[in-house]
Scaffold this active site. Structure first.
Site, PDB file in Angstrom:
ATOM      1  N   ASN A  86     -40.923  30.467  22.831  1.00 48.37           N
ATOM      2  CA  ASN A  86     -40.453  30.217  24.199  1.00 48.37           C
ATOM      3  C   ASN A  86     -39.415  29.099  24.082  1.00 48.37           C
ATOM      4  O   ASN A  86     -39.760  27.955  23.791  1.00 48.37           O
ATOM      5  CB  ASN A  86     -41.607  29.816  25.120  1.00 48.37           C
ATOM      6  CG  ASN A  86     -41.117  29.507  26.539  1.00 48.37           C
ATOM      7  OD1 ASN A  86     -40.068  28.919  26.722  1.00 48.37           O
ATOM      8  ND2 ASN A  86     -41.893  29.899  27.535  1.00 48.37           N
ATOM      9  N   GLU A 111     -38.267  32.976  28.013  1.00 56.36           N
ATOM     10  CA  GLU A 111     -37.626  32.002  28.898  1.00 56.36           C
ATOM     11  C   GLU A 111     -36.202  31.676  28.444  1.00 56.36           C
ATOM     12  O   GLU A 111     -35.842  30.505  28.290  1.00 56.36           O
ATOM     13  CB  GLU A 111     -38.468  30.719  29.040  1.00 56.36           C
ATOM     14  CG  GLU A 111     -39.542  30.849  30.102  1.00 56.36           C
ATOM     15  CD  GLU A 111     -39.874  29.520  30.770  1.00 56.36           C
ATOM     16  OE1 GLU A 111     -40.728  28.790  30.231  1.00 56.36           O
ATOM     17  OE2 GLU A 111     -39.297  29.225  31.819  1.00 56.36           O
ATOM     18  N   TYR A 159     -43.326  37.642  28.152  1.00 54.62           N
ATOM     19  CA  TYR A 159     -43.467  36.390  28.890  1.00 54.62           C
ATOM     20  C   TYR A 159     -44.406  36.666  30.064  1.00 54.62           C
ATOM     21  O   TYR A 159     -43.996  37.136  31.120  1.00 54.62           O
ATOM     22  CB  TYR A 159     -42.104  35.882  29.363  1.00 54.62           C
ATOM     23  CG  TYR A 159     -42.162  34.577  30.111  1.00 54.62           C
ATOM     24  CD1 TYR A 159     -42.955  33.528  29.650  1.00 54.62           C
ATOM     25  CD2 TYR A 159     -41.443  34.386  31.273  1.00 54.62           C
ATOM     26  CE1 TYR A 159     -43.020  32.331  30.345  1.00 54.62           C
ATOM     27  CE2 TYR A 159     -41.500  33.196  31.972  1.00 54.62           C
ATOM     28  CZ  TYR A 159     -42.287  32.171  31.502  1.00 54.62           C
ATOM     29  OH  TYR A 159     -42.358  30.980  32.191  1.00 54.62           O
ATOM     30  N   ASP A 184     -45.263  34.260  24.988  1.00 51.11           N
ATOM     31  CA  ASP A 184     -45.927  33.209  25.760  1.00 51.11           C
ATOM     32  C   ASP A 184     -46.878  33.907  26.717  1.00 51.11           C
ATOM     33  O   ASP A 184     -46.439  34.516  27.685  1.00 51.11           O
ATOM     34  CB  ASP A 184     -44.873  32.388  26.511  1.00 51.11           C
ATOM     35  CG  ASP A 184     -45.495  31.318  27.398  1.00 51.11           C
ATOM     36  OD1 ASP A 184     -46.743  31.253  27.510  1.00 51.11           O
ATOM     37  OD2 ASP A 184     -44.726  30.554  28.012  1.00 51.11           O
ATOM     38  N   ASN A 222     -49.346  32.429  28.423  1.00 51.78           N
ATOM     39  CA  ASN A 222     -49.788  31.553  29.506  1.00 51.78           C
ATOM     40  C   ASN A 222     -51.305  31.600  29.723  1.00 51.78           C
ATOM     41  O   ASN A 222     -51.794  31.535  30.856  1.00 51.78           O
ATOM     42  CB  ASN A 222     -49.026  31.864  30.811  1.00 51.78           C
ATOM     43  CG  ASN A 222     -47.714  31.094  30.903  1.00 51.78           C
ATOM     44  OD1 ASN A 222     -47.647  29.895  30.604  1.00 51.78           O
ATOM     45  ND2 ASN A 222     -46.651  31.777  31.307  1.00 51.78           N
ATOM     46  N   ASP A 268     -40.279  22.876  25.033  1.00 52.37           N
ATOM     47  CA  ASP A 268     -41.651  22.364  25.158  1.00 52.37           C
ATOM     48  C   ASP A 268     -42.660  23.233  24.389  1.00 52.37           C
ATOM     49  O   ASP A 268     -43.837  22.877  24.308  1.00 52.37           O
ATOM     50  CB  ASP A 268     -42.059  22.143  26.618  1.00 52.37           C
ATOM     51  CG  ASP A 268     -41.653  23.252  27.557  1.00 52.37           C
ATOM     52  OD1 ASP A 268     -41.092  24.267  27.109  1.00 52.37           O
ATOM     53  OD2 ASP A 268     -41.896  23.104  28.771  1.00 52.37           O
ATOM     54  N   HIS A 269     -42.192  24.335  23.801  1.00 47.85           N
ATOM     55  CA  HIS A 269     -43.036  25.182  22.943  1.00 47.85           C
ATOM     56  C   HIS A 269     -42.553  25.109  21.489  1.00 47.85           C
ATOM     57  O   HIS A 269     -41.358  24.944  21.237  1.00 47.85           O
ATOM     58  CB  HIS A 269     -42.953  26.649  23.362  1.00 47.85           C
ATOM     59  CG  HIS A 269     -43.496  26.949  24.728  1.00 47.85           C
ATOM     60  ND1 HIS A 269     -44.649  27.663  24.924  1.00 47.85           N
ATOM     61  CD2 HIS A 269     -43.031  26.638  25.955  1.00 47.85           C
ATOM     62  CE1 HIS A 269     -44.875  27.784  26.222  1.00 47.85           C
ATOM     63  NE2 HIS A 269     -43.905  27.170  26.880  1.00 47.85           N
TER      64      HIS A 269
END
Length: 266
Positions: free
Chosen positions: A7, A34, A114, A157, A159, A257-258
């Site tokens: 991501n 993303e 995603y 990702d 989530n 951030d990943h």
DNA sequence: ATGTCGGGTGTTACCCGA
């Protein structure tokens, strides 16, 4: 073959970091999530310059999934059969979101996924997330039923933190999305449909994460979540010789951030 | 959630989303 998922949190903000890493890590195929851009905004040139072909699905500034490959990209499919649409309003026809892209690279059917975030458990986004995962399971089961030998990698990702070990604090996430029983059940239903987490055996927890919030010094404190996964069909899983979460790529200047998640296939 | 990042715009100040 070296296959990764990442991501990137905007490909336009991250293209140098991503292409640098592809070369340094000797990656053959990278699934991205993303990308946060429309197709015509995707920076394909820096990828082409180092030998990667890119396919992308992005409709606007939200979501966006891509696959970069230096071993070919065939049979590209935007979205999976039965992928739910999103409108958020009961009477309004939904639109497909840029959350799934499939392509065959070096004989492996790669999906860049995603999964919807869900936001809060009382949000329509949460219901959409569960529907989306159920539809993915149903379709993935059909792929496997058609050809039990097929090599499928469901990467991205998700989530979802499937176990309590996958979050830095169970208390902190109490009542939040990503850790609820229905989300975990939806994830595990895909695992039960013979798509194994091929990374976890090489990177056992606890305290092994793929995502750390930008705020509150979460990365230096290792307060993260494991929410990025590569699930493999039996034909793919048996080929995995190595896997890692590339924590180094969460460091330094302007990181996503990943962290990327990487597997090696024989 | 947001003491941080992205994206966006009726753009240089806020909005939304993660």
């Amino acid at each position: 073959m070296r296959l990764a998922t990442w991501n990137v949190n905007s490909i336009r903000a991250r293209v140098d970091r991503v292409t640098d890493w592809l070369e340094r890590a000797d990656v053959d195929v990278l699934a991205m999530q993303e990308t946060k851009c429309a197709d015509d905004q995707f920076p394909t040139m820096p990828f082409a310059a180092i030998g990667y072909e890119v396919v992308h699905c992005g409709f606007n500034q939200w979501n966006g999934v891509a696959i970069a490959s230096r071993i070919g990209v065939e049979d590209v499919q935007v979205g999976f059969d039965g992928q739910p649409t999103w409108s958020g309003k009961p009477d309004v026809q939904g639109a497909a979101e840029a959350r799934a892209l499939g392509a065959t690279c070096g004989g492996v059917r790669v999906w860049s996924l995603y999964v919807p975030n869900g936001r809060t458990v009382d949000s329509p986004h949460y219901h959409y997330k569960l529907e989306w995962l159920a539809a993915l399971r149903e379709t993935a089961q059909k792929w496997l039923a058609q050809d039990p030998q097929v090599q499928i990698a469901l990467t991205g990702d998700w989530n979802i933190a499937p176990t309590d070990d996958d979050v830095w604090s169970v208390e902190f996430y109490q009542g939040s999305t990503h850790v609820t029983e229905p989300e975990r059940a939806a994830f595990n239903a895909i695992v039960d449909a013979q798509f194994a987490d091929v990374v976890r055996p090489f990177t056992p927890g606890p305290a092994v994460y793929t995502y750390w919030d930008y705020t509150q010094l979460r990365f230096p404190k290792n307060r993260g979540m494991r929410i990025d996964f590569i699930l493999g069909s039996p034909g793919l899983a048996q080929r995995v010789t190595h896997a890692e979460i590339v924590r180094e790529e969460r460091k330094g200047k302007a990181p996503s951030d990943h962290a990327p998640v990487l597997v090696e296939l024989d």
